[in-house]
Enzyme design. Structure first.
Site, PDB file in Angstrom:
ATOM      1  N   CYS A  76      40.670  29.204  29.776  1.00  0.00           N
ATOM      2  CA  CYS A  76      40.986  27.712  29.012  1.00  0.00           C
ATOM      3  C   CYS A  76      42.414  27.581  28.990  1.00  0.00           C
ATOM      4  CB  CYS A  76      39.918  27.677  27.934  1.00  0.00           C
ATOM      5  SG  CYS A  76      40.201  28.826  26.623  1.00  0.00           S
TER       6      CYS A  76
ATOM      7  N   GLU B 289      35.471  24.307  21.455  1.00  0.00           N
ATOM      8  CA  GLU B 289      36.682  24.947  22.116  1.00  0.00           C
ATOM      9  C   GLU B 289      36.641  24.479  23.650  1.00  0.00           C
ATOM     10  OE1 GLU B 289      38.669  25.931  20.297  1.00  0.00           O
ATOM     11  OE2 GLU B 289      37.604  26.340  18.479  1.00  0.00           O
TER      12      GLU B 289
END
Length: 486
Positions: free
Chosen positions: A260, A226
């Site tokens: 993110c 991720e």
């Protein structure tokens, strides 16, 4: 239930991690099938410690960031850890059921049956980051425990106070043969990533992911990565600009943009540039009338990242690029003590080779680029590495369809930013440089399970009926004739 794992040096840490892995795997094998009741119990213990330790998490994250709001921690780390565990508990028994699959003709008519049974993988390694350290540890852990696995965790060394609290939580909630946590610096992380797990999930920077993947490859450990990237925000000409600006700046200033999925750059119609800039400034000033002594505005996590972001601004200044800080109270940030705050800053029309356009920002800086024709936005996104998220604001269905069908990203939110990550039944993950694999909800359960194919043969002698049993005969020829044809 167990003492936090500690070691005096890297060699000791490596031995301790290896022995813990062996103990977890042995206990997993001895346990056999993991019942729904056992899985629910492990998840409930996770929920219990998150509720119990919420005040300690608030204090620890405020310490690690030097300024992080109570509300931010409760929303993005505490509640966001509890929600996926509750979701898994609610749907667990349904997910665990064998999944029927069609059986090929003629075996289906003769009683053959096909199914998928979801089996735990074993021991899963979790390497979690510093930006949302609790959520990005306990979120993956929800799917890992729901799937019946054991887990070993390596949290970030950038948030040591929070890691210490999580070590307390893990030690209280689970036996070390169920879940164990190991703190330490990058050397410990390097040794951790080289362990022969049954699966590993890493959340963090793309540059580090290359090393994680290389270490995992030595033991053929499958990985879920991720990562991040430069998530674009495309603003249409027909947009409700007030609405869009408020949602964009919420996403950009939450945790000071250290997310993110934070909007990384905007693409706006060139004739609306000045209007966009003024509206972004206005909505941000409403949220944050002041910054330096405002406990609701998060600090950059440490000096390293503070200097990195200021380096981007220095590069822009050297190039003569317009960078406009949104600083309503006209505070002097050079006098700040004990924090590394940077005001939200708009960087207008930076060139392609500027640092703000080459690097993932992960902070409160927001580049703005302009376009004449909407097709330019699609071409620009496609000419760059595939991002973790993409965002479209507007009412034009053709434009929306172009973003959805002609660009590739981990996920998309239309008329907002980041929000797709909050949907537990939407898989969360990247594509290409922004990651591989996904988790959350049912997809997380499947990521951390082995989908075992099971075929139950009928009572008939299929080999003989189909002519597969030597000596071959006319039945053999008939079977071949049925299958080998256009």
């Amino acid at each position: 239930m167990n003492a936090p794992q500690t070691a005096t040096n890297v060699a000791d840490a490596e031995m301790l991690m290896q022995s813990t892995l062996e103990a977890q795997r042995s206990d997993y094998i001895a346990e056999g099938g993991v019942s729904a009741a056992t899985r629910r119990d492990r998840l409930q213990r996770g929920i219990d410690v998150c509720v119990k330790y919420q005040d300690k998490m608030i204090d620890a994250l405020n310490t690690d960031f030097s300024c992080r709001a109570r509300e931010v921690t409760l929303l993005t780390d505490v509640a966001a850890s509890i929600t996926p565990m509750k979701h898994c508990m609610k749907h667990l028994e349904k997910w665990m059921r064998p999944e029927k699959r069609p059986t090929m003709f003629p075996l289906n008519l003769l009683g053959g049956r096909s199914s998928i049974e979801y089996q735990p993988l074993g021991v899963v390694g979790v390497i979690s980051p510093w930006n949302f350290p609790v959520n990005l540890t306990f979120g993956p852990l929800a799917g890992i425990l729901a799937a019946g696995n054991r887990a070993m965790i390596k949290p970030s060394e950038f948030t040591p106070a929070t890691s210490a609290v999580m070590a307390e939580m893990v030690a209280e909630a689970w036996d070390e043969k169920e879940v164990a946590i190991f703190t330490g610096g990058p050397e410990v992380g390097q040794a951790f990533s080289g362990l022969p797990f049954d699966h590993m999930i890493f959340t963090g920077a793309t540059s580090i992911a290359r090393h994680i993947m290389a270490a995992a490859a030595r033991n053929l450990v499958p990985v879920t990565l991720e990562l991040g990237g430069k998530s674009p925000v495309i603003i249409s000409r027909d947009v409700d600009l007030q609405m869009a600006a408020q949602r964009i700046m919420l996403g950009k200033t939450l945790n000071a943009g250290q997310i993110c999925l934070a909007p990384d750059y905007l693409m706006v119609p060139e004739e609306r540039l000045s209007e966009v800039v003024e509206t972004l400034k206005a909505v941000t000033e409403e949220m944050y009338p002041k910054l330096l002594d405002n406990p609701e505005y998060t600090s950059i996590v440490n000096e390293r990242h503070f200097q990195r972001l200021n380096g981007y601004l220095a590069d822009a200044a050297e190039r003569g690029i317009t960078a406009t800080p949104i600083n309503p109270a006209n505070e002097d940030f050079s006098t700040q003590e004990g924090t590394f705050k940077i005001p939200p800053t708009l960087v207008v029309n930076p060139p392609e080779d500027s640092k703000v356009m080459e690097e993932e920002i992960f902070g409160p800086l927001l580049p703005i680029r302009t376009y004449k024709d909407f097709s330019e936005t699609i071409d620009y996104v496609n000419a760059h590495p595939r991002p973790l998220g993409a965002y479209y604001f507007g009412k034009n269905k053709d434009e929306e369809e172009a973003v959805l069908k002609r660009t590739t990203s981990g996920g998309v939110t239309v008329n907002d930013v980041i929000m797709h990550i909050m949907q537990e039944e939407l898989p969360f993950g990247g594509v290409g440089p922004s990651g591989m694999g996904s988790y959350h909800g049912h997809d997380g359960f499947k990521t951390f399970s082995h989908a075992k194919s099971v075929y139950r043969q009928s009572r008939f002698n299929i080999g003989k009926l189909g002519g597969m049993l030597p000596p071959y005969n006319s039945a053999t020829e008939q079977t071949i004739k049925m299958q080998v044809k256009k």
